[in-house]
Enzyme design. Structure first.
Site, PDB file in Angstrom:
ATOM      1  N   ASP A 119       0.862  -1.178   0.000  1.00 33.14           N
ATOM      2  CA  ASP A 119       0.000   0.000   0.000  1.00 33.14           C
ATOM      3  C   ASP A 119       0.905   1.237   0.000  1.00 33.14           C
ATOM      4  O   ASP A 119       2.132   1.123   0.070  1.00 33.14           O
ATOM      5  CB  ASP A 119      -0.971  -0.040   1.181  1.00 33.14           C
ATOM      6  CG  ASP A 119      -0.261  -0.016   2.528  1.00 33.14           C
ATOM      7  OD1 ASP A 119       0.965   0.226   2.557  1.00 33.14           O
ATOM      8  OD2 ASP A 119      -0.924  -0.251   3.546  1.00 33.14           O
ATOM      9  N   SER A 120       0.299   2.416  -0.069  1.00 34.98           N
ATOM     10  CA  SER A 120       1.109   3.639  -0.170  1.00 34.98           C
ATOM     11  C   SER A 120       1.489   4.168   1.207  1.00 34.98           C
ATOM     12  O   SER A 120       2.337   5.053   1.317  1.00 34.98           O
ATOM     13  CB  SER A 120       0.313   4.711  -0.901  1.00 34.98           C
ATOM     14  OG  SER A 120      -0.781   5.124  -0.084  1.00 34.98           O
ATOM     15  N   GLY A 121       0.848   3.652   2.225  1.00 35.85           N
ATOM     16  CA  GLY A 121       1.068   4.180   3.566  1.00 35.85           C
ATOM     17  C   GLY A 121       0.042   5.230   3.948  1.00 35.85           C
ATOM     18  O   GLY A 121      -0.044   5.623   5.120  1.00 35.85           O
ATOM     19  N   GLY A 122      -0.724   5.692   2.976  1.00 38.11           N
ATOM     20  CA  GLY A 122      -1.700   6.755   3.241  1.00 38.11           C
ATOM     21  C   GLY A 122      -2.677   6.386   4.346  1.00 38.11           C
ATOM     22  O   GLY A 122      -2.921   7.173   5.260  1.00 38.11           O
ATOM     23  N   ASP A 154      -3.339   8.249  -1.536  1.00 37.29           N
ATOM     24  CA  ASP A 154      -4.680   8.831  -1.562  1.00 37.29           C
ATOM     25  C   ASP A 154      -5.013   9.321  -0.165  1.00 37.29           C
ATOM     26  O   ASP A 154      -4.375   8.923   0.812  1.00 37.29           O
ATOM     27  CB  ASP A 154      -5.725   7.798  -2.008  1.00 37.29           C
ATOM     28  CG  ASP A 154      -5.796   6.607  -1.046  1.00 37.29           C
ATOM     29  OD1 ASP A 154      -4.760   6.310  -0.378  1.00 37.29           O
ATOM     30  OD2 ASP A 154      -6.840   5.966  -0.966  1.00 37.29           O
ATOM     31  N   GLN A 199     -11.519   7.142  -4.967  1.00 35.65           N
ATOM     32  CA  GLN A 199     -12.169   7.669  -3.773  1.00 35.65           C
ATOM     33  C   GLN A 199     -13.496   8.311  -4.184  1.00 35.65           C
ATOM     34  O   GLN A 199     -13.987   8.034  -5.282  1.00 35.65           O
ATOM     35  CB  GLN A 199     -11.241   8.660  -3.064  1.00 35.65           C
ATOM     36  CG  GLN A 199     -10.048   7.994  -2.367  1.00 35.65           C
ATOM     37  CD  GLN A 199     -10.432   7.245  -1.094  1.00 35.65           C
ATOM     38  OE1 GLN A 199     -11.561   7.318  -0.599  1.00 35.65           O
ATOM     39  NE2 GLN A 199      -9.471   6.466  -0.563  1.00 35.65           N
ATOM     40  N   GLY A 242     -11.622   3.838   0.762  1.00 37.89           N
ATOM     41  CA  GLY A 242     -12.578   4.604   1.558  1.00 37.89           C
ATOM     42  C   GLY A 242     -13.815   3.831   1.947  1.00 37.89           C
ATOM     43  O   GLY A 242     -14.824   4.423   2.332  1.00 37.89           O
ATOM     44  N   ASP A 286      -7.792  -7.599   0.715  1.00 34.18           N
ATOM     45  CA  ASP A 286      -6.883  -7.759   1.850  1.00 34.18           C
ATOM     46  C   ASP A 286      -7.658  -7.401   3.081  1.00 34.18           C
ATOM     47  O   ASP A 286      -8.593  -6.586   3.027  1.00 34.18           O
ATOM     48  CB  ASP A 286      -5.681  -6.817   1.737  1.00 34.18           C
ATOM     49  CG  ASP A 286      -6.048  -5.401   2.153  1.00 34.18           C
ATOM     50  OD1 ASP A 286      -6.710  -4.699   1.368  1.00 34.18           O
ATOM     51  OD2 ASP A 286      -5.714  -5.002   3.294  1.00 34.18           O
ATOM     52  N   CYS A 302     -12.593 -28.882   7.739  1.00 36.93           N
ATOM     53  CA  CYS A 302     -11.329 -28.235   7.354  1.00 36.93           C
ATOM     54  C   CYS A 302     -10.182 -29.233   7.439  1.00 36.93           C
ATOM     55  O   CYS A 302     -10.125 -30.043   8.365  1.00 36.93           O
ATOM     56  CB  CYS A 302     -11.068 -27.054   8.286  1.00 36.93           C
ATOM     57  SG  CYS A 302      -9.527 -26.188   7.955  1.00 36.93           S
ATOM     58  N   CYS A 361      -6.853 -28.226   7.399  1.00 34.36           N
ATOM     59  CA  CYS A 361      -5.610 -27.497   7.670  1.00 34.36           C
ATOM     60  C   CYS A 361      -4.812 -28.246   8.744  1.00 34.36           C
ATOM     61  O   CYS A 361      -5.335 -29.127   9.423  1.00 34.36           O
ATOM     62  CB  CYS A 361      -5.886 -26.058   8.100  1.00 34.36           C
ATOM     63  SG  CYS A 361      -6.374 -25.858   9.826  1.00 34.36           S
ATOM     64  N   CYS A 386      -6.589 -28.171  12.163  1.00 33.02           N
ATOM     65  CA  CYS A 386      -7.778 -29.027  12.309  1.00 33.02           C
ATOM     66  C   CYS A 386      -7.435 -30.508  12.200  1.00 33.02           C
ATOM     67  O   CYS A 386      -8.139 -31.358  12.739  1.00 33.02           O
ATOM     68  CB  CYS A 386      -8.841 -28.629  11.291  1.00 33.02           C
ATOM     69  SG  CYS A 386      -9.588 -27.027  11.693  1.00 33.02           S
ATOM     70  N   HIS A 421      -5.100 -21.500  10.812  1.00 30.10           N
ATOM     71  CA  HIS A 421      -6.455 -21.950  10.444  1.00 30.10           C
ATOM     72  C   HIS A 421      -7.256 -20.853   9.742  1.00 30.10           C
ATOM     73  O   HIS A 421      -7.857 -21.087   8.693  1.00 30.10           O
ATOM     74  CB  HIS A 421      -7.229 -22.435  11.667  1.00 30.10           C
ATOM     75  CG  HIS A 421      -8.669 -22.653  11.355  1.00 30.10           C
ATOM     76  ND1 HIS A 421      -9.132 -23.794  10.726  1.00 30.10           N
ATOM     77  CD2 HIS A 421      -9.759 -21.840  11.484  1.00 30.10           C
ATOM     78  CE1 HIS A 421     -10.438 -23.686  10.511  1.00 30.10           C
ATOM     79  NE2 HIS A 421     -10.840 -22.507  10.964  1.00 30.10           N
TER      80      HIS A 421
END
Lengths: 388, 388
Positions: free
Chosen positions: A110-113, A164, A206, A233, A283, A321, A323, A326, A352
């Site tokens: 990301d840009s850090g914004g 942004d 935005q 946003g 994300d 599951c 994994c 589990c 998990h």
């Protein structure tokens, strides 16, 4: 807003400038969901895909080996955190973020914004950028559209995001309009700064909760030579209904031939719903943060592992599951680890929850591929909102 | 002290009662080190061996899979902690400690005595046992030689330890004599309580810093039907010289045909030295506790990873190590994780330190097998005491 003619040709989208980093391979029959392939310098991402958040150069409590093993395709790195500690130049000098954290797959930064607006203190916003004080030591820093690109180029991520302004969901129309116009000007400055040819760059749409401003933002950014677009946003307290409707409205405006990323969203049912609206990338800290807090996603709903009823429960977290967690441990053991404050609790729970998210994305892709048209309504229904 | 004739035949050592759970396969040429095989209900332990400490049903920050992968043969579980939380009956009802923590290899449990004396509050010692208050909630508990065996049988460990009193290193002779005599009486009561036939039981030799009391303790316990002997009451602040000399003296008194376990010791050089004195089994929290504190063992000495000099160090922790951590990460990254307080710091550091200990034990076994007679002096020399 600015006129399109202001944008020099080099930063306009042309057939030639857009090497086919993204291709839609199949569209869903009944929704706007699509299967895609996003090609990056560190490999291909089959979309729709979820990106675990690796805030400080690590997805919390996870070995890269285990992320790979569960089918994780791409990670998100937080520029704000890495810039402040250990520093972007240091990471560059050590061979870049991939080598630093030993992850040889794609990384989006990301840009850090977002963190500047949520974590930074004493923020001062201007046309130039944002001055803020570090949440770590109070030191003063300036982020600009130019330096966030330079920082991300130093980190060497596969996908960089533009700077942004993250607007509060209840900001008034005048503020949102001015802010969105500035975000568009910043986006163009980001494109102009770009030097690396092995790094994709996504613009961010935005416009707050105002459909016409979202529309204008897309109109302005669409001609720019971005390799993809994020919708920002959202998921900032506006409520489920507004989130869904603004997201669905905005994604419908975006070009079909570029990947669409819904930033910071979110719960499993939100993601499935957004996939059906046409988003490709996601994300969220939810699977890992919830894991550390003992909240676990299962095929039968959420589980709060500390509850007394699990103290002697010999069953795995999720019978459906497969994994590592589990396959090997009981709810009773996981509750014990949580109550005892053991590190292994965070490890197994994170493993998990991330596995759960990756299987969910796999099932989204499978539903499109195999034309399981009933998948979408089923998975956005009551299942996830239940708590066990 | 008690007369040997007091001990009923069933609890006396006879050729028949001692199914060959332990066999010495080779003795070192120049030291008292030996190669052995200890057979337990959950598999064979090649000795000399190190047992990572799994205090609360988990070796902190380690997946059982990763322990297995690094060649870990046997774990130690802390009866005191498991008894208080989640409870021995609960673990028994869930299928025993192995299933609970998903470790299918051998497990040795201590008796809990050490923690009662170090963590329990308001201790009241009597011939019957020790009454103490839980460090977790202040609740009152009584441990006796009988119930520590019952608890360990409920846990289902492969090797149970007798209840002993852990004597301060500076206790006076009268106290040590009385305490050691009681420990011997307790040991016999432990043997009488024993019901499981799939669990070995080790006696513990006390006697403080007094050689004659150590000798008497061995004389009394040697005829008892223990499957092995531990030397306790060392590594409790008495200093390196006394530790080494009492350990070496005591181990020389113990029968050759049973495994010898030096409890709670310790540093790599202490372990190599104790192996050369004739000890077979070791446990210590040092590799895992140090890992979480950022102190790392390498072939060139100890490293404190937070030191500024490592901030931009691209080298692996230990060039000579091929663990997952050293194969994938730089010192700079490990320092970053530590400074940022990331869970992954504890994971990678623990993984490395335990790998280091297991390779050390492997090299001890190799030195005996291959008759590398220079190994012992080299490894107990200056190497480990250096700090980088």
């Amino acid at each position: 807003m600015r006129q399109k003619k202001d944008l020099p040709h080099a930063f306009r989208r042309t057939a030639k400038s857009m090497a086919a980093s993204f291709r839609v391979s199949k569209k869903d029959l009944t929704t706007r969901a699509r299967l895609g392939r996003l090609v990056t310098a560190h490999g291909v991402v089959e979309t729709p895909a979820f990106m675990p958040v690796g805030t400080q150069g690590t997805v919390k409590a996870m070995l890269p080996r285990d992320l790979k093993e569960m089918g994780c395709q791409i990670l998100l790195g937080n520029t704000y955190h890495l810039y402040l500690r250990p520093g972007a130049e240091l990471i560059r000098d050590l061979g870049g973020l991939h080598r630093f954290m030993s992850w040889d797959g794609p990384i989006l930064t990301d840009s850090g914004g977002y963190q500047v607006f949520s974590l930074g203190a004493m923020r001062k916003l201007s046309e130039q950028g944002v001055r803020f004080q570090s949440h770590l030591d109070g030191s003063s820093h300036l982020v600009t559209p130019e330096n966030v690109v330079q920082i991300q180029e130093a980190l060497g991520s596969d996908i960089a995001m533009v700077l942004d302004e993250c607007i509060p969901h209840d900001a008034n129309r005048d503020y949102v309009r001015d802010s969105t116009e500035r975000t568009i000007r910043w986006a163009e400055r980001c494109l102009r700064t770009r030097r690396r040819t092995d790094q994709l760059m996504f613009g961010i749409i935005q416009g707050g909760m105002y459909r016409d401003l979202r529309e204008k933002c897309v109109q302005e950014m669409n001609p720019m030579a971005f390799d993809g677009f994020a919708v920002g946003g959202l998921g900032v307290g506006e409520g489920e209904e507004l989130l869904q409707s603004i997201a669905a409205f905005t994604v419908g405006l975006l070009p079909e031939d570029r990947p669409r990323y819904l930033m910071g969203v979110g719960r499993p049912e939100d993601i499935v719903s957004a996939v059906s609206a046409g988003f490709d990338l996601f994300d969220c800290v939810l699977p890992t943060r919830n894991a550390r807090n003992g909240t676990l996603f299962t095929s039968a709903g959420k589980i709060t592992i500390k509850r007394a009823e699990f103290a002697d429960d010999p069953r795995p977290l999720d019978e459906a599951c497969d994994c590592y967690c589990c396959r090997n441990f009981s709810r009773a053991y996981l509750r014990h680890l949580y109550m005892a404050g053991e590190i292994l609790s965070s490890q197994l729970n994170s493993l998990h929850n991330l596995y759960f998210y990756h299987r969910l994305m796999e099932r989204c892709r499978e539903a499109i591929r195999q034309e399981h048209t009933d998948f979408w309504s089923r998975e956005t229904g009551a299942t996830f909102s239940q708590s066990v």
